[in-house]
Motif scaffolding. Structure first.
Motif, PDB file in Angstrom:
ATOM      1  N   PRO A 185     -20.479  43.616  27.040  1.00  0.00           N
ATOM      2  CA  PRO A 185     -19.285  42.836  26.686  1.00  0.00           C
ATOM      3  C   PRO A 185     -18.036  43.438  27.314  1.00  0.00           C
ATOM      4  N   GLY A 186     -16.978  42.651  27.340  1.00  0.00           N
ATOM      5  CA  GLY A 186     -15.702  43.144  27.833  1.00  0.00           C
ATOM      6  C   GLY A 186     -15.395  42.652  29.230  1.00  0.00           C
ATOM      7  N   GLY A 187     -14.195  43.033  29.707  1.00  0.00           N
ATOM      8  CA  GLY A 187     -13.726  42.598  31.007  1.00  0.00           C
ATOM      9  C   GLY A 187     -14.489  43.227  32.152  1.00  0.00           C
ATOM     10  N   ARG A 188     -14.240  42.714  33.369  1.00  0.00           N
ATOM     11  CA  ARG A 188     -14.979  43.158  34.542  1.00  0.00           C
ATOM     12  C   ARG A 188     -14.113  43.926  35.529  1.00  0.00           C
ATOM     13  N   LEU A 193     -14.367  50.832  31.232  1.00  0.00           N
ATOM     14  CA  LEU A 193     -13.968  50.121  30.020  1.00  0.00           C
ATOM     15  C   LEU A 193     -15.128  49.337  29.427  1.00  0.00           C
ATOM     16  N   ARG A 194     -15.956  48.767  30.273  1.00  0.00           N
ATOM     17  CA  ARG A 194     -17.102  48.007  29.750  1.00  0.00           C
ATOM     18  C   ARG A 194     -18.091  48.934  29.053  1.00  0.00           C
ATOM     19  N   VAL A 272     -23.760  32.976  33.837  1.00  0.00           N
ATOM     20  CA  VAL A 272     -22.445  33.551  34.114  1.00  0.00           C
ATOM     21  C   VAL A 272     -21.346  32.789  33.397  1.00  0.00           C
ATOM     22  N   GLN A 273     -21.499  31.447  33.305  1.00  0.00           N
ATOM     23  CA  GLN A 273     -20.457  30.631  32.691  1.00  0.00           C
ATOM     24  C   GLN A 273     -20.200  30.995  31.231  1.00  0.00           C
ATOM     25  N   ALA A 274     -21.187  31.618  30.572  1.00  0.00           N
ATOM     26  CA  ALA A 274     -21.010  32.026  29.179  1.00  0.00           C
ATOM     27  C   ALA A 274     -20.256  33.342  29.048  1.00  0.00           C
ATOM     28  N   LEU A 275     -20.031  34.025  30.177  1.00  0.00           N
ATOM     29  CA  LEU A 275     -19.455  35.361  30.117  1.00  0.00           C
ATOM     30  C   LEU A 275     -18.125  35.500  30.836  1.00  0.00           C
ATOM     31  N   VAL A 276     -17.899  34.681  31.852  1.00  0.00           N
ATOM     32  CA  VAL A 276     -16.676  34.832  32.633  1.00  0.00           C
ATOM     33  C   VAL A 276     -16.314  33.487  33.244  1.00  0.00           C
ATOM     34  N   SER A 277     -15.029  33.249  33.426  1.00  0.00           N
ATOM     35  CA  SER A 277     -14.559  31.994  34.007  1.00  0.00           C
ATOM     36  C   SER A 277     -14.108  32.222  35.445  1.00  0.00           C
TER      37      SER A 277
END
Length: 549
Positions: A185-188, A193-194, A272-277
């Motif tokens: 989870p978290g940003g990329r 940080l992830r 991917v669509q469930a995790l990042v736009s």
């Protein structure tokens, strides 16, 4: 393999402390991140009729050539080898195989399969780097999608951060599905940080999908040690990986596809669509990729690949593969998760009669492997191991685990060879062309293969270490073929003779004997390794557990 990258240059203490103090609120928020629930994962499977495609028909014609009687299938991972392994039976329709022994062959074969595919392309990888070589592959994938080819890409999520997150853009293009396996989870924007965001679940962070499969129309496949990126195809500016793939054609490909489908349809695979736009990816502001054109070794090498001239060797074979349950949150409670690919290999080693030739870039044998080796040596089996030197290892901490076993291995009569890091021109043997005029001069071993008794050969994604045995999922092809075994042996022995140090114990002291052709002197210290690396080896060596290296 998810080994830690080399550490960045040290910063002043005040700077580092100030940075961490500034990040504490963000780290707290990141630790609260979680994966989405109720994610839609439409089930899909491999193309069921490969014989109806041009690739399938081409393979069928090539495999119709007369051949000698084949041996029965070899054992699956986790299964104990039985007597038929040592005897030939009646002929059967075997699959065909070709070793891809150069960077140019490895790259051009993938391009050829993309361009020839008519129905499906399935790609499963631990890492895909955003660089010119990948962008060129992606351009061909887009063209394939435009002509109606269904594309599925399954990627482990550990490395899809920073610039490499840009490969996820392909998920938003027509005709392409991209799923991330065991995501964090978290940003990329930052891997650090992830990882902090998942500190409440460290065992899951450690378990990674390390499989590497490339399948076209369920008719032809490639597997081996390579991820996708320029350093795997001889194009790195500083370092290039010495690697080996095997191309498979025919019925065995359906087993590889069945493995892909198991992972693709697993609850740990997130679209991917469930995790990042797309907006989030654009916000990362990664540098624009360089012009996507092949550089000279990939475009003009005489060893490029041709589908019409595949040099297929027919052989009996099986797919060795770990189940997705090995990586799941409840992996420790799943009985099948203990029947691993490495377990199967160790059981296979027990059947060696004369010779065992092992190539493993990260080699941390552990007590069980040491016991197997001891039993083999008592029976007079010759064991040779090629691994990385401290200087050539892209994950120096992995060398720590190997180094603690080095003297015991040598005392037991096991022959050890360590890859030279500094190469001049194109190297010989394994990974021919990994170091070239267009790429870096530093080589790092990445091939994973075994040759046993000159008749069995295993090529795959696995390392002979506890991480591959206990934490990563792996895949390999086990083939029974004297000709393939002989070809691989020639490549390995050329590397041992010209590109590797022979490690020996002389009067109780380790000595690295340089290849005769190198003109280098022998050494009594880790060759080419900096003082800092050698100090790390001494400080961390006694402390770090094998399974974490």
């Amino acid at each position: 393999m998810p080994h830690a990258p080399a550490c960045p240059p040290r910063q002043p203490v005040w700077h580092r402390c100030g940075l961490w103090l500034a990040l504490l609120p963000l780290l707290w928020l990141t630790a609260c991140a979680s994966l989405p629930d109720n994610v839609a994962r439409p089930t899909s499977t491999a193309w069921a009729n490969p014989d109806q495609t041009a690739l399938g028909q081409l393979v069928a014609r090539q495999l119709q050539q007369p051949t000698q009687a084949a041996a029965p299938p070899v054992p699956t991972a986790g299964a104990r080898p039985r007597a038929p392994l040592a005897s030939a039976t009646t002929p059967r329709n075997d699959s065909g195989f070709q070793l891809l022994d150069s960077a140019a062959m490895a790259f051009s074969s993938r391009l050829a399969l993309i361009d020839a595919a008519q129905k499906t392309l399935d790609l499963q990888y631990y890492a895909i780097h955003a660089d010119p070589s990948t962008e060129l592959l992606f351009q061909h994938l887009r063209q394939a999608a435009a002509r109606g080819v269904r594309i599925r890409i399954l990627l482990d999520d550990f490395n899809s951060t920073g610039p490499n997150a840009q490969v996820l853009k392909l998920a938003f293009e027509p005709g392409t599905e991209l799923r991330l396996f065991n995501p964090l989870p978290g940003g990329r924007g930052s891997s650090v940080l992830r990882i902090f965001g998942s500190l409440n679940d460290v065992p899951r962070i450690q378990r990674r999908m390390h499989n590497k499969i490339f399948v076209a129309d369920n008719a032809v496949a490639i597997t081996g040690g390579r991820n996708l990126g320029e350093t795997y195809f001889g194009q790195g500016r500083d370092t290039n990986f010495v690697d080996l793939d095997v191309l498979a054609a025919g019925p065995i490909v359906r087993d590889l596809s069945a493995s892909f489908d198991q992972y693709w349809n697993n609850p740990l695979a997130y679209p991917v669509q469930a995790l990042v736009s797309p907006q989030e990816l654009a916000a990362l502001k990664a540098a624009e990729p360089a012009k996507a054109e092949p550089v000279a070794p990939l475009a003009a090498s005489p060893k490029t690949f041709s589908l019409q001239q595949m040099a297929l060797t027919r052989a009996a074979a099986v797919v060795l593969v770990d189940k997705p349950s090995k990586i799941g949150a409840d992996a420790d409670d799943v009985e099948d998760a203990q029947e691993t690919l490495i377990d199967g290999l160790l059981q296979l080693f027990d059947r060696a009669q004369r010779d065992l030739l092992i190539v493993s870039p990260y080699f941390v044998p552990g007590e069980r492997t040491m016991a197997v080796f001891a039993g083999l040596r008592q029976r007079g089996v010759r064991i040779r191991v090629l691994t990385n030197s401290l200087a050539s290892n892209d994950a120096p901490l992995a060398h720590v685990g190997y180094a603690r076993y080095r003297e015991a291995l040598l005392k037991n009569g096991i022959e050890l060879f360590e890859m030279r890091s500094e190469q001049s021109g194109s190297i010989t043997g394994l990974g021919s062309g990994a170091s070239s005029a267009a790429g870096g001069s530093r080589a790092s071993l990445h091939s994973k293969l075994v040759v046993m008794d000159g008749r069995l050969i295993v090529v795959g994604s696995m390392n002979l270490d506890l991480r591959s045995q206990l934490q990563n999922s792996e895949v390999a092809l086990l083939m029974r073929s004297q000709s393939l075994s002989a070809q691989a042996t020639r490549l390995i022995e050329a590397t041992l003779a010209n590109e590797a140090y022979r490690v020996q114990l002389v009067n109780g002291q380790l000595v690295w004997a340089a290849p005769a052709s190198s003109g280098l002197p022998d050494s009594t210290r880790e060759p080419d390794a900096s003082t800092g690396l050698q100090l790390m080896l001494k400080l961390i060596g006694p402390l770090a557990p094998d399974e974490m290296l």
